[in-house]
Design a protein around this motif. Structure first.
Motif, PDB file in Angstrom:
ATOM      1  N   THR A 182      -4.437  -2.615  -2.610  1.00 51.60           N
ATOM      2  CA  THR A 182      -3.831  -3.005  -1.495  1.00 51.60           C
ATOM      3  C   THR A 182      -3.912  -2.122  -0.191  1.00 51.60           C
ATOM      4  O   THR A 182      -3.949  -0.843  -0.428  1.00 51.60           O
ATOM      5  N   GLY A 183      -3.956  -2.454   0.888  1.00 50.49           N
ATOM      6  CA  GLY A 183      -4.136  -1.799   2.043  1.00 50.49           C
ATOM      7  C   GLY A 183      -3.470  -2.252   3.193  1.00 50.49           C
ATOM      8  O   GLY A 183      -3.084  -3.326   3.541  1.00 50.49           O
ATOM      9  N   PHE A 198      -2.419   6.745  -3.997  1.00 48.85           N
ATOM     10  CA  PHE A 198      -2.086   6.265  -2.533  1.00 48.85           C
ATOM     11  C   PHE A 198      -2.507   7.099  -1.642  1.00 48.85           C
ATOM     12  O   PHE A 198      -2.473   8.583  -1.842  1.00 48.85           O
ATOM     13  N   ALA A 243      -3.779   2.936   1.676  1.00 48.88           N
ATOM     14  CA  ALA A 243      -4.504   2.135   0.648  1.00 48.88           C
ATOM     15  C   ALA A 243      -3.852   2.614  -0.537  1.00 48.88           C
ATOM     16  O   ALA A 243      -3.310   3.740  -0.672  1.00 48.88           O
ATOM     17  N   ARG A 244      -3.797   1.685  -1.413  1.00 48.44           N
ATOM     18  CA  ARG A 244      -3.326   2.094  -2.903  1.00 48.44           C
ATOM     19  C   ARG A 244      -4.025   1.272  -3.816  1.00 48.44           C
ATOM     20  O   ARG A 244      -4.453   0.189  -3.658  1.00 48.44           O
ATOM     21  N   SER A 302       0.796  -1.055   0.016  1.00 49.39           N
ATOM     22  CA  SER A 302      -0.019  -0.169   0.120  1.00 49.39           C
ATOM     23  C   SER A 302       0.680   1.306   0.030  1.00 49.39           C
ATOM     24  O   SER A 302       0.406   2.272  -0.091  1.00 49.39           O
TER      25      SER A 302
END
Length: 601
Positions: free
Chosen positions: A379-380, A350, A366-367, A146
């Motif tokens: 993702t996170g 991001f 998070a991203r 992330s």
């Protein structure tokens, strides 16, 4: 915060890592650091002490680099908490670094904030990095997808170049020496601060006749010439601008051939105060990994060029901090191998929030990544810390990450598989840290579940599920002239379909570093031990464990001048960490002695 609730971010995104530690000055609170609780920036993209980072992090500082005076970066990293190293011999030979049981392509290497890797193989060329060009390393274990996007399943290693000391004017550095196997090395540097301008320049050369990498084989030599330039300036308006360039070039003889290589990172940035509590940073960077090979299979070229543009915004609100930004990058390869694809773009967004509700600390990130080759990934992570008292902190975290297939895994003729899926992971971790005036300890338990792990010694395929469980215990003491650091690691990397251990991974390792200052003199040593590993997926081809003892001594024989002697593999251990495809052992160097004379370092 469950994974399903992480938003697909659009306008918020990547916070860029700085080109150097000093550039990270936007934290809402100023961390109070010590040698045993140093400030780190890799874990959260913002300066936090190791304890405040809520991460499993190890810092190797300038004193550790100086005392151990290693011939390779992997010598420093081997056996550190959660770190395993395998190599095809010593002195520049191909090396793989495993973080918490994940392979080289599943972790990230940064040099002053710029990622360096090969888009074809996926891993970093660890053997091509001269440790004398660096003064610090941060090893962050656990998922950082992330924060850094693809590949950060196991963690991130960041190397930092020399930072000028504002208090002492220009600081020259000089080192020269040599030793076993016809080895010669030299380095020189100059760093300082003049007004609002900071600068650091350095160059180094390493050359060795080497040792055989196969039993009964010929010596395999290696040489490396590296140059570094870094300059930044702070204007009266508070705007900061800077540039970095590092280039390593040399020749490496390996089993069956040799190659000419180039490793290079370069970047420029502008950091601007917008209003009180808001800074904005734009960074443009490029990383190159180039290799021209001549071997038994014919001539070949593998050139990787990774260009990245990142825009970061950092907001301080009371005791809290928020980071948001965007990133655009392009991987491009030029090779004599006929890949079906030779470039791919990645766009990312991001965001991160660092909350301080003392004694509780909450960190979320998070991203969103969109890549033209492997699609979209979100993702996170979330981490929670609780200070039991002034000396003890509990932490718990959950994070996701992914690893994109490399060009070799996707497109290499008779080897690649264009239908491969990206690897995805979920990691849970709990940990505790004790921090005192002269010592610290840190303990962590974790489990990483990986879907679609990419494997195969021939054609590549996805392993449906893999699980890596582990435990890490580390500590350090600095008192009365003694410096002691210890690390104990247990890793259980399992292919869930077969129940076998993942290849090339040891499950147990121990590292103990002990050093003693005795006025003008210093003595020390390191003990590194690891158990066996398997070369094959069936766990039938076993490589024995090993124990290494490295000894060292120093003498400050005049102001600013020191002499250092190191004896690597003092017990002349015959050890092997991997084998060739035809089953031959890749042996590492035996006992080796080196002497260096140093000015200003």
């Amino acid at each position: 915060m469950p994974y399903a609730l992480f938003p697909r971010l659009g306008a918020f995104a990547l916070a860029t890592l700085p080109l150097a530690v000093h550039a990270q000055t936007t934290a809402a609170t100023t961390p109070i650091a010590s040698d045993l609780d140093p400030v780190v920036v890799t874990a959260t993209l913002a300066p936090r002490t190791a304890n405040q980072s809520l991460s499993s992090v190890t810092v190797l500082d300038e004193a550790a680099f100086r005392r151990q005076d290693p011939t390779s970066v992997t010598d420093l990293l081997r056996g550190q908490p959660g770190v395993d190293v395998s190599s095809n011999g010593s002195f520049g030979k191909n090396a793989s670094l495993y973080l918490r049981g994940t392979g080289s392509a599943q972790n990230v290497l940064l040099i002053d904030g710029i990622r360096l890797r090969s888009a074809t193989s996926g891993g970093a060329a660890w053997g091509s990095l001269d440790p004398r060009l660096f003064e610090r390393a941060e090893i962050v274990r656990g998922p950082r997808g992330s924060l850094f996007g693809a590949d950060a399943i196991g963690g991130v290693v960041q190397l930092f170049t020399h930072e000028p000391d504002e208090a002492n004017g220009p600081q020259p550095r000089l080192s020269f020496g040599g030793g076993s196997f016809g080895t010669a090395r030299a380095s020189a540097g100059l760093s300082g601060v003049e007004g609002g301008t900071r600068y650091s320049f350095a160059a180094s050369h390493f050359n060795t006749d080497g040792e055989p990498v196969r039993r009964g084989g010929d010596d395999k030599g290696y040489d490396n010439t590296t140059a570094l330039a870094r300059v930044s300036h702070v204007f009266d308006s508070g705007v900061e601008a800077g540039a970095l360039a590092l280039r390593a070039r040399g020749n490496n003889e390996y089993d069956g051939g040799e190659n000419d290589f180039v490793q290079q990172v370069a970047g420029v940035y502008v950091d601007t105060p917008v209003v009180e509590g808001w800074r904005s940073r734009l960074t443009l960077s490029e990383a190159r990994d180039e290799s021209d090979n001549v071997d038994e299979f014919g001539d070949s070229t593998f050139d990787t060029n990774i260009r990245t543009a990142r825009w970061q915004n950092t907001f301080s609100v009371g005791m809290h901090e928020f980071i948001a930004g965007v990133e655009q990058s392009e991987d491009r390869i030029d090779s004599t191998i006929d890949y079906d694809e030779t470039s791919r773009d990645n766009t990312a967004a991001f965001t991160q929030a660092l909350f301080d509700f003392a004694p509780f600390t909450l960190q979320t990130s998070a991203r969103f990544d969109h890549n033209e080759s492997y699609g979209d990934e979100v993702t996170g992570s979330v981490a929670l810390g609780f200070d039991l008292d002034a000396h003890h902190t509990l932490r718990a975290s959950f994070g996701t990450a992914f690893n994109a297939p490399t060009y070799n895994q996707l497109y290499y003729p008779n080897f690649g598989n264009p239908d491969l899926d990206s690897e995805t992971s979920e990691t849970f971790e709990i940990g505790a840290r004790g921090q005192y005036a002269t010592l610290f300890w840190d303990a962590a338990l974790y489990q990483t579940d990986i879907d679609n792990l990419i494997a195969g010694q021939g054609e590549q395929f996805n392993v449906p599920t893999s699980r890596i469980r582990g435990a890490e215990l580390s500590g350090g003491v600095e008192q009365g002239g003694w410096t002691v650091a210890a690390a104990l690691t247990y890793t259980d990397p399992e292919n869930r379909a077969t129940g076998n251990r993942l290849t090339n991974r040891a499950t147990q390792s121990l590292r103990l570093d002990v050093d003693r200052e005795l006025g003008e003199y210093s003595v020390g040593g390191s003990w590194i031990a690891q158990n066996h590993r398997y070369r094959d997926a069936a766990n039938e081809d076993r490589l024995a464990g090993y124990g290494l003892v490295n000894l060292r001594a120093g003498w400050q024989f005049a102001p600013m001048w020191t002499a250092r002697v190191t004896l690597e593999n003092a017990l002349d251990q015959d050890y092997v960490t991997t084998r060739s495809f035809d089953g031959a052992d890749y042996i590492n160097a035996g006992r080796a002695a080196f002497l260096s004379v140093n000015f200003g370092q």
